[in-house]
Design an enzyme around this catalytic site. Structure first.
Site: not given
Length: 141
Positions: A75, A114-116, A134
């Site tokens: 991650y 929609q971007n994190v 999101h």
């Protein structure tokens, strides 16, 4: 489309924006791709590379349960690090500038993304104006 036709379209859009009472900006992967963040789909995306195999495993509860250390490493190195190193691009800055111009005039201004990656906020957009569909990689870490 000629340059002059496009220039006229831009002027028409600018006139409409200056007269609006509400403005919603929708933002997606293309906005962040300009800052060097890979998209999930499309050419060169996370799903189209070798990383997709690790994403399938490490991006699931099973992977996190069975191998939490490896999952965190995947991650951080494959997803979080590129996001944390990215900088807002001229598109993010233009949207933040537009917000600074319109909000004092009483325009209801909202960014839906929609971007994190938090790049809208890092460009100067108010966190109260940005709605992340999101979530964000910066929350709960």
């Amino acid at each position: 489309v000629s340059f002059f036709a496009m220039e006229q379209d831009i002027l028409t859009l600018a006139q409409r924006i200056t007269k609006c009472k509400r403005l919603v900006v929708f933002s997606g992967a293309g906005m962040s791709k300009e800052s060097g963040i890979s998209t999930f789909r499309g050419q060169g995306s996370l799903w189209s590379t070798f990383f997709n195999l690790s994403l399938i495993y490490f991006g699931t509860p099973v992977g996190w349960f069975l191998t939490p250390g490896l999952s965190w490493k995947a991650y951080l190195t494959q997803f979080f690090d590129p996001i944390s190193k990215a900088l807002p691009n001229p598109g993010h800055i233009a949207i933040a500038d537009l917000e600074r111009l319109l909000v004092p005039r009483g325009v209801l201004f909202t960014i839906i993304t929609q971007n994190v990656d938090n790049l809208h906020q890092r460009a100067g957009s108010s966190p109260h104006q940005v709605h992340e569909l999101h979530g964000s990689v910066y929350r709960y870490i």
